[in-house]
Design a protein around this motif. Structure first.
Motif, PDB file in Angstrom:
ATOM      1  N   PHE A  36       0.815  -1.331   0.020  1.00 50.28           N
ATOM      2  CA  PHE A  36       0.131  -0.123  -0.299  1.00 50.28           C
ATOM      3  C   PHE A  36       0.954   1.406   0.067  1.00 50.28           C
ATOM      4  N   TYR A  46       1.082   3.843  -1.382  1.00 51.14           N
ATOM      5  CA  TYR A  46       0.292   4.655  -2.950  1.00 51.14           C
ATOM      6  C   TYR A  46       0.251   6.484  -2.455  1.00 51.14           C
ATOM      7  N   VAL A  79      -2.429   8.311  -1.843  1.00 41.81           N
ATOM      8  CA  VAL A  79      -3.583   8.461  -1.369  1.00 41.81           C
ATOM      9  C   VAL A  79      -3.405   7.341  -0.318  1.00 41.81           C
ATOM     10  N   ILE A 112      -7.564   3.114   0.851  1.00 40.63           N
ATOM     11  CA  ILE A 112      -8.282   1.961  -0.251  1.00 40.63           C
ATOM     12  C   ILE A 112      -9.939   1.732  -0.257  1.00 40.63           C
ATOM     13  N   LYS A 165     -15.159   1.627 -11.103  1.00 40.07           N
ATOM     14  CA  LYS A 165     -13.947   2.540 -10.536  1.00 40.07           C
ATOM     15  C   LYS A 165     -13.748   4.449 -11.622  1.00 40.07           C
ATOM     16  N   ASP A 193     -13.316   7.560  -8.988  1.00 44.35           N
ATOM     17  CA  ASP A 193     -12.311   8.974  -9.360  1.00 44.35           C
ATOM     18  C   ASP A 193     -13.057  10.263  -9.724  1.00 44.35           C
ATOM     19  N   LYS A 234      -9.338  11.314  -7.478  1.00 49.28           N
ATOM     20  CA  LYS A 234      -8.517  10.062  -6.874  1.00 49.28           C
ATOM     21  C   LYS A 234      -7.652  10.050  -5.138  1.00 49.28           C
ATOM     22  N   GLU A 240      -8.106   5.295  -3.474  1.00 52.60           N
ATOM     23  CA  GLU A 240      -7.114   4.226  -4.093  1.00 52.60           C
ATOM     24  C   GLU A 240      -8.631   1.735  -4.507  1.00 52.60           C
ATOM     25  N   LYS A 291      -6.938  -2.173 -12.881  1.00 51.06           N
ATOM     26  CA  LYS A 291      -6.450  -2.299 -11.587  1.00 51.06           C
ATOM     27  C   LYS A 291      -6.021  -3.265 -10.556  1.00 51.06           C
ATOM     28  N   SER A 318      -4.769   3.049   4.490  1.00 52.40           N
ATOM     29  CA  SER A 318      -3.428   2.012   4.011  1.00 52.40           C
ATOM     30  C   SER A 318      -3.028   0.931   5.236  1.00 52.40           C
TER      31      SER A 318
END
Length: 131
Positions: A12, A14, A16, A19, A39, A43, A48, A51, A76, A105
């Motif tokens: 993780f 990311y 961001v 998740i 998705k 978004d 964004k 994730e 993804k 995360s």
């Protein structure tokens, strides 16, 4: 509650810190096809800030891969719950009909429920990401 086992399988790292984990029936072409809608939804609404991680309950991974890669060009992360261990570990949520979770995360669950189909859950997401 948390999903500590996810860190074993997915990094993780990311940009961001949240998740969305979505568990789906990987034997169902309609369920697979809905992943692109999810998705786009995430978004567009959450810019964004979230994730996506998908976990498939599938018996036929060849068909799942065909749909995801060949037909949809899906980019993804999709994990295969081969032994239904993710399902077993989180069965209390699935019994309630919840198959979508917002986690940090660290794996800690922030929100259980699907914002695409439950207005109350969507309001919780909006309060967190679009105050």
């Amino acid at each position: 509650d948390s999903f500590p086992l996810l860190n074993k399988y997915v990094s993780f790292d990311y940009a961001v810190k949240y998740i969305m984990v979505h568990y789906f029936n990987g034997n169902c072409s309609q369920c697979i096809g809905a992943l692109n809608r999810r998705k786009r939804y995430v978004d567009s609404l959450f810019n964004k800030k979230i994730e996506l991680l998908f976990i498939a309950d599938a018996q036929d991974t060849a068909a799942l891969n065909y749909f995801l890669i060949d037909l949809m060009n899906f980019n993804k992360i999709v994990l295969w719950d081969e032994k239904k261990s993710f399902y077993a570990f989180n069965e209390k949520y699935f019994i309630k009909g919840e198959n979508t979770f917002l986690i940090k995360s660290s794996g800690d669950i922030i929100i259980a429920g699907d914002p695409m189909i439950d207005g109350k859950v969507e309001r919780k997401y909006n309060k967190l990401f679009n105050p």
